[in-house]
Design a protein around this motif. Structure first.
Motif, PDB file in Angstrom:
ATOM      1  N   TYR A 105       3.795  -6.272  -6.425  1.00  0.00           N
ATOM      2  CA  TYR A 105       4.258  -5.417  -5.435  1.00  0.00           C
ATOM      3  C   TYR A 105       3.236  -4.696  -4.368  1.00  0.00           C
ATOM      4  CZ  TYR A 105       8.724  -5.960  -7.933  1.00  0.00           C
ATOM      5  OH  TYR A 105       9.499  -6.326  -8.416  1.00  0.00           O
ATOM      6  N   GLU A 106       2.230  -3.957  -4.912  1.00  0.00           N
ATOM      7  CA  GLU A 106       1.269  -3.147  -4.630  1.00  0.00           C
ATOM      8  C   GLU A 106       0.265  -3.916  -3.566  1.00  0.00           C
ATOM      9  OE1 GLU A 106       1.673   0.973  -7.128  1.00  0.00           O
ATOM     10  OE2 GLU A 106      -0.449  -0.606  -7.212  1.00  0.00           O
ATOM     11  N   ASN A 107       0.069  -5.253  -4.226  1.00  0.00           N
ATOM     12  CA  ASN A 107      -1.002  -6.132  -3.589  1.00  0.00           C
ATOM     13  C   ASN A 107      -0.583  -7.226  -2.752  1.00  0.00           C
ATOM     14  OD1 ASN A 107      -3.796  -5.262  -4.733  1.00  0.00           O
ATOM     15  ND2 ASN A 107      -2.311  -5.167  -6.540  1.00  0.00           N
ATOM     16  N   ASN A 108       0.800  -7.108  -2.433  1.00  0.00           N
ATOM     17  CA  ASN A 108       1.513  -7.764  -1.575  1.00  0.00           C
ATOM     18  C   ASN A 108       1.420  -9.622  -2.050  1.00  0.00           C
ATOM     19  OD1 ASN A 108       1.979  -6.034   0.344  1.00  0.00           O
ATOM     20  ND2 ASN A 108       0.155  -5.752   0.897  1.00  0.00           N
ATOM     21  N   GLU A 139       0.785  -1.327  -0.082  1.00  0.00           N
ATOM     22  CA  GLU A 139       0.152  -0.135  -0.013  1.00  0.00           C
ATOM     23  C   GLU A 139       0.801   1.260   0.134  1.00  0.00           C
ATOM     24  OE1 GLU A 139      -3.678   1.982   2.646  1.00  0.00           O
ATOM     25  OE2 GLU A 139      -2.706   0.397   3.242  1.00  0.00           O
ATOM     26  N   ASN A 140       1.982   1.504   0.476  1.00  0.00           N
ATOM     27  CA  ASN A 140       2.849   2.344   0.519  1.00  0.00           C
ATOM     28  C   ASN A 140       3.541   2.736  -0.625  1.00  0.00           C
ATOM     29  OD1 ASN A 140       2.331   2.161   3.273  1.00  0.00           O
ATOM     30  ND2 ASN A 140       4.721   1.660   3.881  1.00  0.00           N
ATOM     31  N   LEU A 141       3.716   1.836  -1.609  1.00  0.00           N
ATOM     32  CA  LEU A 141       4.229   1.772  -2.737  1.00  0.00           C
ATOM     33  C   LEU A 141       2.836   2.505  -3.685  1.00  0.00           C
ATOM     34  CD1 LEU A 141       6.270   1.766  -5.196  1.00  0.00           C
ATOM     35  CD2 LEU A 141       5.421  -0.838  -5.533  1.00  0.00           C
ATOM     36  N   THR A 142       1.855   1.977  -3.485  1.00  0.00           N
ATOM     37  CA  THR A 142       0.669   2.506  -4.193  1.00  0.00           C
ATOM     38  C   THR A 142       0.597   4.120  -3.967  1.00  0.00           C
ATOM     39  OG1 THR A 142      -0.692   0.355  -4.197  1.00  0.00           O
ATOM     40  CG2 THR A 142      -1.908   2.405  -4.523  1.00  0.00           C
ATOM     41  N   ASP A 143       0.445   4.310  -2.725  1.00  0.00           N
ATOM     42  CA  ASP A 143       0.172   5.602  -2.206  1.00  0.00           C
ATOM     43  C   ASP A 143       1.265   6.492  -2.948  1.00  0.00           C
ATOM     44  OD1 ASP A 143      -2.017   5.041  -0.591  1.00  0.00           O
ATOM     45  OD2 ASP A 143      -0.754   4.973   1.094  1.00  0.00           O
ATOM     46  N   ILE A 144       2.486   6.357  -2.818  1.00  0.00           N
ATOM     47  CA  ILE A 144       3.713   7.209  -3.347  1.00  0.00           C
ATOM     48  C   ILE A 144       3.594   7.434  -4.850  1.00  0.00           C
ATOM     49  CG2 ILE A 144       5.624   5.688  -3.432  1.00  0.00           C
ATOM     50  CD1 ILE A 144       7.298   7.842  -1.751  1.00  0.00           C
ATOM     51  N   ARG A 145       3.189   6.173  -5.311  1.00  0.00           N
ATOM     52  CA  ARG A 145       3.070   6.237  -6.712  1.00  0.00           C
ATOM     53  C   ARG A 145       1.927   7.564  -7.258  1.00  0.00           C
ATOM     54  NH1 ARG A 145      -0.526   3.718  -9.942  1.00  0.00           N
ATOM     55  NH2 ARG A 145      -1.115   2.204  -8.726  1.00  0.00           N
ATOM     56  N   LEU A 146       0.884   7.100  -6.595  1.00  0.00           N
ATOM     57  CA  LEU A 146      -0.054   8.011  -6.982  1.00  0.00           C
ATOM     58  C   LEU A 146      -0.183   9.527  -6.552  1.00  0.00           C
ATOM     59  CD1 LEU A 146      -3.294   5.871  -5.819  1.00  0.00           C
ATOM     60  CD2 LEU A 146      -2.700   6.582  -8.016  1.00  0.00           C
ATOM     61  N   GLU A 155       7.230   0.106   6.679  1.00  0.00           N
ATOM     62  CA  GLU A 155       6.560   0.311   7.814  1.00  0.00           C
ATOM     63  C   GLU A 155       5.038   0.751   7.777  1.00  0.00           C
ATOM     64  OE1 GLU A 155      10.047   2.813  10.472  1.00  0.00           O
ATOM     65  OE2 GLU A 155       8.817   4.049   9.397  1.00  0.00           O
ATOM     66  N   GLU A 156       4.032   0.418   8.425  1.00  0.00           N
ATOM     67  CA  GLU A 156       2.634   0.486   8.414  1.00  0.00           C
ATOM     68  C   GLU A 156       2.514   2.222   8.664  1.00  0.00           C
ATOM     69  OE1 GLU A 156       0.331  -1.200   7.491  1.00  0.00           O
ATOM     70  OE2 GLU A 156       1.197  -3.322   7.402  1.00  0.00           O
TER      71      GLU A 156
END
Length: 233
Positions: A35-38, A5-12, A63-64
């Motif tokens: 990667y984004e969906n673990n 989710e951290n990758l998704t967020d920073i990508r967006l 990190e969460e």
């Protein structure tokens, strides 16, 4: 463990599609999805590419996060040719999630001005409900404009509009929204009024127009699906 989710967020937040990011780090689009969906974690070599591209520390991806909220994308609209862009709206909703999370974090240390705009909004909403059968739309808008001007103590012009909005609880930010987007605004789930100004048009006259226009949205279009509004509305 890699947090997708951290990758998704920073990508967006950086405005990349999965395909665009995949090309930048030389992997497949399917790999980014995994990667984004673990479903699969990236090799350290790829994580280092992410770190350099997004200018964050490696630990960001492991990190969460707690500094994040949720925004309803249907409550966002722009005055531009991108008005119906689902992708653009998703990018901006992610941006707002972090903005409000940051505000919530700061509230533990900073005393922000009282949010008086929510009281002004509630009065306006009630007036619209009660007056809709007695007055036409133009009369209602004119009354609300005069009421808001009085409550915000604006006087006869908008020279102090930005100061007045922030003094009454509106959180105003600037960011590059593209050449064709002026500004947008929304209410968070915790009733925080947030207004984003684009940086492409910088004249004071244009800025005050955008502020006034977005104030109108905040007062007139509460909890409306703004994607259904016409350009005149």
């Amino acid at each position: 463990m890699f947090v997708g989710e951290n990758l998704t967020d920073i990508r967006l937040l950086h405005g990349y599609s999965r395909n665009e990011l995949a090309k930048l780090v030389n992997v497949s689009e399917q790999s980014i999805w995994q990667y984004e969906n673990n479903y699969n974690g990236p090799r350290l070599e790829i994580v280092n590419k992410f770190k350099e591209l997004f200018d964050v520390k490696t630990k960001y991806f492991y990190e969460e996060k707690t500094c994040k909220t949720e925004f309803d994308p249907s409550l966002l609209v722009y005055r531009s040719k991108e008005i119906n862009s689902v992708v653009k709206t998703k990018y901006e909703a992610t941006h707002l999630e972090f903005i409000e999370g940051f505000i919530n974090l700061l509230e533990g240390y900073i005393a922000f001005p009282e949010n008086r705009l929510v009281k002004i909004r509630d009065y306006c909403v009630q007036f619209i409900v009660e007056a809709s059968e007695r007055f036409d739309r133009t009369e209602i808008i004119q009354y609300i404009a005069e009421y808001a001007r009085k409550e915000l103590q604006l006087g006869n012009d908008n020279q102090k509009l930005l100061f007045s909005l922030e003094k009454n609880g509106v959180f105003v930010f600037e960011k590059f929204l593209g050449e064709d987007i002026d500004a947008y605004s929304t209410w968070s789930k915790k009733d925080k009024p947030i207004l984003i100004l684009g940086t492409a048009k910088k004249s004071s006259v244009r800025r005050n127009f955008d502020l006034a226009h977005e104030l109108g949205h905040l007062l007139l279009h509460y909890k409306m699906d703004l994607s259904e509004l016409t350009k005149s509305e």
